[in-house]
Design an enzyme around this catalytic site. Structure first.
Site, mmCIF file in Angstrom:
data_model
loop_
_atom_site.group_PDB
_atom_site.id
_atom_site.type_symbol
_atom_site.label_atom_id
_atom_site.label_comp_id
_atom_site.label_asym_id
_atom_site.label_seq_id
_atom_site.Cartn_x
_atom_site.Cartn_y
_atom_site.Cartn_z
ATOM 1 N N ASP A 99 0.776 -1.358 -0.128
ATOM 2 C CA ASP A 99 -0.117 -0.578 -0.080
ATOM 3 C C ASP A 99 0.612 0.809 -0.182
ATOM 4 O OD1 ASP A 99 -2.309 1.042 0.793
ATOM 5 O OD2 ASP A 99 -3.023 -1.114 1.451
ATOM 6 N N ASP A 202 -3.233 4.592 -1.965
ATOM 7 C CA ASP A 202 -4.511 4.807 -1.417
ATOM 8 C C ASP A 202 -4.689 5.924 -2.447
ATOM 9 O OD1 ASP A 202 -5.895 4.314 0.899
ATOM 10 O OD2 ASP A 202 -5.149 6.206 1.788
ATOM 11 N N GLU A 256 -6.420 3.474 -6.203
ATOM 12 C CA GLU A 256 -7.840 3.906 -5.772
ATOM 13 C C GLU A 256 -8.058 5.409 -5.659
ATOM 14 O OE1 GLU A 256 -9.705 3.245 -1.723
ATOM 15 O OE2 GLU A 256 -8.196 4.809 -1.250
ATOM 16 N N HIS A 329 -11.131 -4.696 2.724
ATOM 17 C CA HIS A 329 -11.084 -3.698 4.147
ATOM 18 C C HIS A 329 -12.191 -2.289 4.785
ATOM 19 C CE1 HIS A 329 -8.191 -1.360 2.605
ATOM 20 N NE2 HIS A 329 -8.014 -0.258 2.772
ATOM 21 N N ASP A 330 -12.993 -1.760 3.669
ATOM 22 C CA ASP A 330 -13.446 -0.408 3.587
ATOM 23 C C ASP A 330 -14.682 -1.091 4.139
ATOM 24 O OD1 ASP A 330 -11.682 0.725 4.178
ATOM 25 O OD2 ASP A 330 -10.864 1.670 1.878
HETATM 26 O O1 TEU Z 1 -10.017 5.009 1.004
HETATM 27 C C1 TEU Z 1 -10.328 5.678 1.052
HETATM 28 C C2 TEU Z 1 -11.449 6.505 2.003
HETATM 29 O O2 TEU Z 1 -12.738 6.926 1.065
HETATM 30 C C3 TEU Z 1 -12.575 4.856 1.536
HETATM 31 O O3 TEU Z 1 -13.547 4.388 2.563
HETATM 32 C C4 TEU Z 1 -13.934 4.812 0.111
HETATM 33 O O4 TEU Z 1 -14.296 6.474 0.569
HETATM 34 C C5 TEU Z 1 -15.346 3.934 0.752
HETATM 35 O O5 TEU Z 1 -14.312 2.971 0.707
HETATM 36 C C6 TEU Z 1 -15.850 4.006 -1.159
HETATM 37 O O6 TEU Z 1 -16.716 3.362 -0.695
HETATM 38 C C7 TEU Z 1 -8.445 4.920 1.966
HETATM 39 C C8 TEU Z 1 -8.048 3.033 2.609
HETATM 40 O O7 TEU Z 1 -8.603 2.057 2.058
HETATM 41 C C9 TEU Z 1 -8.974 3.555 4.319
HETATM 42 O O8 TEU Z 1 -8.680 2.177 5.147
HETATM 43 C C10 TEU Z 1 -8.029 4.437 4.964
HETATM 44 O O9 TEU Z 1 -9.057 4.453 5.987
HETATM 45 C C11 TEU Z 1 -8.617 6.162 3.707
HETATM 46 O O10 TEU Z 1 -7.817 6.011 2.297
HETATM 47 C C12 TEU Z 1 -7.203 6.894 4.797
HETATM 48 O O11 TEU Z 1 -6.058 6.746 3.919
#
Ligand code: TEU
Ligand code: CA
Length: 462
Positions: A99, A202, A256, A329-330
């Site tokens: 990452d 990210d 992403e 993971h989100d």
């Molecule tokens: O996530 C980006 C993020 O904003 C996600 O929560 C996104 O809005 C959502 O999944 C879309 O439906 C990245 C990482 O994956 C996350 O774990 C971090 O918290 C975030 O960036 C900040 O680094």
């Protein structure tokens, strides 16, 4: 070295290190734990792994808040452990993607600490620091961030504010600063020279901010988002990264890119533009919410899901390449979200049906740890069973504003990110074979119904 398209023949497995396997009984997953499961990954047939962040970090956002890009978070292990893992993965024919968290650092990063404590610090320009309006009484703009609330935090004892699109512990880097970009390029090369095979970048599409700092029009979430989602210099920065950092390595770069559309996706992934190899966009996983905000729950509709997937399949057919995923993971677990867990039999059919559907599309498939077992969501409505910083912020906002509570209250826990972060269920023992001690986050209570060994046996008998 030539930059090739090996990612097109890959199946990529995402590891969330904190929850994968704990080798030393402290309840937290670690790199030696990952090493102990390389045979499992080989057996599964994946040929690339994407590791969520393992850099040193105060873990306010589980590693997405980096305080040292050149070291490993001690509970995960050491640099020697990391190199051992890299070698052993490679020996098993598995590539490793890290990452890359460079939209922001942790507020504990030495650059940031110097920037806010010393007005003449050379690192001040590494971040986005501006005077507040009305002698510091009001933040520089009315923008609101991904985790809700203002994107600005006042620097103690001053009239200045720093920008943070995520939590206040994650100050945004200033990509308009050339010395800052040079530091990032240097760091990227450090890992590529070590043998890392690429990066998942990210929230890379928010690194360019419109630094005219204009207020955004009224909006419930992400007010002012036009100023930072795919901002004015985003494609310039992508091409610079390619030119100065990635070009001379045979690496794969995935961005992403939240809240992008098909034309953004084409710009990022068109091969001849030399920006990114693939992007993660979320239109299909946002099928069951409004405006791309997972907390604004909306009933799942299969037709909408199919339309959104098809849009990218056709949209990138002549250029670029798709990433294929339905969990990370989100994103909460997919089987009960896009299928059903109503009975063990239906759960089994649902998870296999989903896997078959998305693996058959054009693009590179990703499996999120535990997805291969049909791991499910937590199902608890007790705040004590959760830890995620995003949920905690949402919970706080809902408590404060009855209107927000009305909008998000009912499904707040069901959609939260911890649903995907419970410890990996290797067997049906008390801590699911993840650890010998109580894990940092509770094992999913459905542990008796899911476990890796049983699933592998199933697989062998086919
Ligand atoms: O996530 C980006 C993020 O904003 C996600 O929560 C996104 O809005 C959502 O999944 C879309 O439906 C990245 C990482 O994956 C996350 O774990 C971090 O918290 C975030 O960036 C900040 O680094
Ligand atoms: Ca451990």
């Amino acid at each position: 070295m030539r930059h090739t398209h090996w990612y097109r023949d890959s199946v990529i497995y995402q590891i969330y290190p904190r929850s994968f396997c704990d080798s030393n009984g402290d309840g937290i997953g670690d790199i030696q734990g990952i090493i102990s499961k390389i045979d499992y990954l080989k057996d599964l047939g994946v040929n690339c792994v994407w590791l969520s962040p393992v850099y040193d970090s105060p873990q306010k956002d589980n590693g997405y808040d980096v305080s040292d890009y050149y070291n490993i978070y001690p509970p995960f292990g050491t640099m020697e452990d990391f190199k051992e893992m890299l070698d052993k993965m490679h020996a098993a024919g598995i590539r490793v993607i890290m990452d890359l968290v460079v939209n922001h650092t942790s507020s504990e990063h030495p650059w940031f600490k110097d920037a806010i404590s010393n007005p003449d610090s050379p690192y001040r320009d590494f971040y986005i620091i501006r005077h507040g309006r009305r002698e510091g009484l009001l933040p520089p703009t009315n923008w609101t961030g991904f985790f809700g609330g203002s994107t600005w935090e006042r620097i103690h004892g001053t009239n200045d504010y720093y920008l943070h699109l995520f939590s206040k512990d994650q100050p945004d880097l200033n990509w308009d600063s050339k010395p800052m970009r040079t530091q990032i390029v240097k760091m990227i090369k450090f890992w590529l020279d070590m043998g890392v095979d690429g990066f998942r970048c990210d929230v890379i599409n928010v690194i360019s901010k419109n630094q005219k700092f204009r207020n955004g029009a009224p909006a419930l979430f992400l007010r002012g988002r036009k100023n930072f989602i795919n901002g004015p210099r985003i494609h310039e920065y992508m091409r610079r990264l390619y030119k100065y950092a990635f070009r001379n390595y045979d690496c794969t770069i995935i961005g992403e890119t939240a809240l992008s559309n098909v034309s953004d996706a084409r710009l990022f992934t068109t091969t001849r533009r030399k920006e990114l190899n693939m992007i993660f966009n979320f239109e299909h996983t946002d099928t069951d919410n409004y405006f791309g905000v997972k907390y604004l729950y909306r009933k799942f509709k299969l037709k909408r899901f199919k339309e959104r997937i098809a849009k990218y399949q056709y949209g990138l057919a002549d250029v670029g390449w798709n990433s294929l995923f339905i969990e990370n993971h989100d994103q909460r677990r997919s089987v009960g979200r896009f299928g059903t867990t109503d009975s063990p039999e239906y759960k089994n059919y649902s998870s296999k049906m989903l896997a078959l559907c998305y693996f058959m599309l054009r693009g590179t498939p990703f499996i999120y740890q535990g997805q291969e077992l049909g791991m499910t969501n937590i199902g608890s409505k007790d705040l004590n069973d959760y830890q995620d910083v995003e949920l905690m912020r949402m919970h706080k906002m809902a408590k404060k504003h009855p209107f927000i509570k009305m909008l998000i209250g009912k499904h707040m826990y069901d959609v939260s990110r911890d649903n995907a972060r419970t410890p990996m269920q290797w067997d049906s023992s008390e801590y699911a074979g993840f650890s010998t001690a109580e894990p940092w986050l509770k094992v999913n209570p459905d542990k008796d119904k899911v476990n890796a060994k049983a699933e592998m046996r199933d697989h062998d008998s086919l």
